[in-house]
Write a protein that holds these residues in place. Structure first.
Motif, PDB file in Angstrom:
ATOM      1  N   MET A  15      34.033  48.164  41.146  1.00 45.28           N
ATOM      2  CA  MET A  15      34.089  48.108  39.915  1.00 45.28           C
ATOM      3  C   MET A  15      35.609  47.514  39.561  1.00 45.28           C
ATOM      4  O   MET A  15      35.726  47.148  38.237  1.00 45.28           O
ATOM      5  CB  MET A  15      34.076  49.848  39.358  1.00 45.28           C
ATOM      6  CG  MET A  15      32.858  50.036  39.520  1.00 45.28           C
ATOM      7  SD  MET A  15      32.717  51.988  39.288  1.00 45.28           S
ATOM      8  CE  MET A  15      33.747  52.177  38.180  1.00 45.28           C
ATOM      9  N   ALA A  16      36.480  47.539  40.303  1.00 44.58           N
ATOM     10  CA  ALA A  16      37.758  47.083  39.923  1.00 44.58           C
ATOM     11  C   ALA A  16      37.978  45.433  39.622  1.00 44.58           C
ATOM     12  O   ALA A  16      38.571  45.001  39.432  1.00 44.58           O
ATOM     13  CB  ALA A  16      39.006  47.594  41.189  1.00 44.58           C
ATOM     14  N   ALA A  17      36.894  44.963  40.104  1.00 44.80           N
ATOM     15  CA  ALA A  17      36.942  43.358  40.036  1.00 44.80           C
ATOM     16  C   ALA A  17      36.889  42.753  38.509  1.00 44.80           C
ATOM     17  O   ALA A  17      37.325  41.949  38.434  1.00 44.80           O
ATOM     18  CB  ALA A  17      35.483  42.874  40.851  1.00 44.80           C
ATOM     19  N   ALA A  18      36.378  43.554  37.646  1.00 46.03           N
ATOM     20  CA  ALA A  18      36.399  43.292  36.351  1.00 46.03           C
ATOM     21  C   ALA A  18      36.976  44.320  35.527  1.00 46.03           C
ATOM     22  O   ALA A  18      36.757  45.509  35.696  1.00 46.03           O
ATOM     23  CB  ALA A  18      35.000  43.100  35.960  1.00 46.03           C
ATOM     24  N   PRO A  19      37.842  44.030  34.317  1.00 53.14           N
ATOM     25  CA  PRO A  19      38.638  45.151  33.622  1.00 53.14           C
ATOM     26  C   PRO A  19      37.448  45.765  32.944  1.00 53.14           C
ATOM     27  O   PRO A  19      36.473  45.501  32.419  1.00 53.14           O
ATOM     28  CB  PRO A  19      39.502  44.387  32.541  1.00 53.14           C
ATOM     29  CG  PRO A  19      39.442  43.005  33.284  1.00 53.14           C
ATOM     30  CD  PRO A  19      38.365  42.598  34.254  1.00 53.14           C
ATOM     31  N   GLN A  20      37.729  47.250  32.846  1.00 52.21           N
ATOM     32  CA  GLN A  20      36.750  48.011  32.074  1.00 52.21           C
ATOM     33  C   GLN A  20      37.156  48.390  30.836  1.00 52.21           C
ATOM     34  O   GLN A  20      38.397  48.765  30.800  1.00 52.21           O
ATOM     35  CB  GLN A  20      36.383  49.300  32.947  1.00 52.21           C
ATOM     36  CG  GLN A  20      35.552  48.840  34.123  1.00 52.21           C
ATOM     37  CD  GLN A  20      35.259  50.102  34.929  1.00 52.21           C
ATOM     38  OE1 GLN A  20      36.072  50.900  35.221  1.00 52.21           O
ATOM     39  NE2 GLN A  20      33.862  50.099  35.104  1.00 52.21           N
ATOM     40  N   SER A  68      39.910  50.573  38.043  1.00 47.43           N
ATOM     41  CA  SER A  68      38.532  51.030  37.462  1.00 47.43           C
ATOM     42  C   SER A  68      38.792  52.626  36.889  1.00 47.43           C
ATOM     43  O   SER A  68      39.552  53.231  37.378  1.00 47.43           O
ATOM     44  CB  SER A  68      37.566  51.208  38.586  1.00 47.43           C
ATOM     45  OG  SER A  68      37.947  52.160  39.703  1.00 47.43           O
ATOM     46  N   ARG A  69      37.946  52.751  35.932  1.00 51.77           N
ATOM     47  CA  ARG A  69      38.279  54.086  35.333  1.00 51.77           C
ATOM     48  C   ARG A  69      37.073  55.132  35.318  1.00 51.77           C
ATOM     49  O   ARG A  69      35.821  54.524  35.208  1.00 51.77           O
ATOM     50  CB  ARG A  69      38.498  54.106  33.876  1.00 51.77           C
ATOM     51  CG  ARG A  69      39.826  53.111  33.713  1.00 51.77           C
ATOM     52  CD  ARG A  69      39.946  52.714  32.260  1.00 51.77           C
ATOM     53  NE  ARG A  69      41.180  52.042  32.074  1.00 51.77           N
ATOM     54  CZ  ARG A  69      41.486  51.481  30.986  1.00 51.77           C
ATOM     55  NH1 ARG A  69      40.902  51.609  29.891  1.00 51.77           N
ATOM     56  NH2 ARG A  69      42.871  50.831  30.778  1.00 51.77           N
ATOM     57  N   LEU A  70      37.260  56.432  35.349  1.00 61.12           N
ATOM     58  CA  LEU A  70      36.240  57.491  35.218  1.00 61.12           C
ATOM     59  C   LEU A  70      36.489  58.450  34.381  1.00 61.12           C
ATOM     60  O   LEU A  70      37.596  59.181  34.394  1.00 61.12           O
ATOM     61  CB  LEU A  70      35.923  57.881  36.775  1.00 61.12           C
ATOM     62  CG  LEU A  70      34.871  59.085  36.802  1.00 61.12           C
ATOM     63  CD1 LEU A  70      33.617  58.657  36.335  1.00 61.12           C
ATOM     64  CD2 LEU A  70      34.981  59.715  38.243  1.00 61.12           C
ATOM     65  N   ILE A  71      35.654  58.532  33.207  1.00 63.02           N
ATOM     66  CA  ILE A  71      35.877  59.806  32.293  1.00 63.02           C
ATOM     67  C   ILE A  71      35.652  60.893  33.116  1.00 63.02           C
ATOM     68  O   ILE A  71      33.979  61.174  33.245  1.00 63.02           O
ATOM     69  CB  ILE A  71      35.331  59.587  31.112  1.00 63.02           C
ATOM     70  CG1 ILE A  71      35.687  58.210  30.510  1.00 63.02           C
ATOM     71  CG2 ILE A  71      35.270  60.615  30.000  1.00 63.02           C
ATOM     72  CD1 ILE A  71      34.866  57.837  29.017  1.00 63.02           C
TER      73      ILE A  71
END
Length: 136
Positions: A15-20, A68-71
């Motif tokens: 997931m970190a490969a592209a900004p979220q 990568s972000r997780l709510i």
């Protein structure tokens, strides 16, 4: 390491490969503009940011790092977001909205190999000037 944790770590790296862009109900309540971030318990001058997108509050200690972000939790008045960054940094940020122009922010984690644990009180102090889109 359990298979579930291993899967999360592998998924996080992917997931970190592209900004979220993290959609948060609580953060969407904040007005855009110029904010002063006063570190709770500090005599230092407030940090000033132009808040064009409230999602920038999530990674105040690692603003230019792909993460990568997780709510973890999100409601009308508060959001908790965990993030893991390329290069090994990570953090957890909790933002509690007081009004559409003020908030409390708690952030902790590891940045550049060092721990951080900071509480801020943020308040809107006006509009952003031209070309003032970054934190200082």
């Amino acid at each position: 390491m359990s298979a579930a944790v291993g899967a999360l770590l592998v998924g996080g790296a992917t997931m970190a490969a592209a900004p979220q862009r993290t959609a948060s109900t609580a953060l969407s309540r904040l007005q855009t503009g110029r904010y002063e971030l006063k570190e709770v318990g500090s005599l230092a001058e407030p940090r000033v940011v132009c808040l064009a997108d409230a999602a920038m509050l999530i990674q105040l200690q690692q603003p230019d790092t792909q993460c990568s972000r997780l709510i973890v939790a999100d409601g009308a008045d508060s959001t908790t977001i965990n993030y893991t960054c390329v290069g090994g940094g990570h953090g957890r940020t909790v933002v509690t909205i007081t009004t559409p122009r003020s908030f409390d922010l708690q952030t902790q984690g590891i940045s550049s190999g060092a721990p951080f644990d900071i509480d801020y009180q943020g308040r809107r102090v006006g509009a952003c000037g031209p070309r003032s889109t970054a934190a200082r």
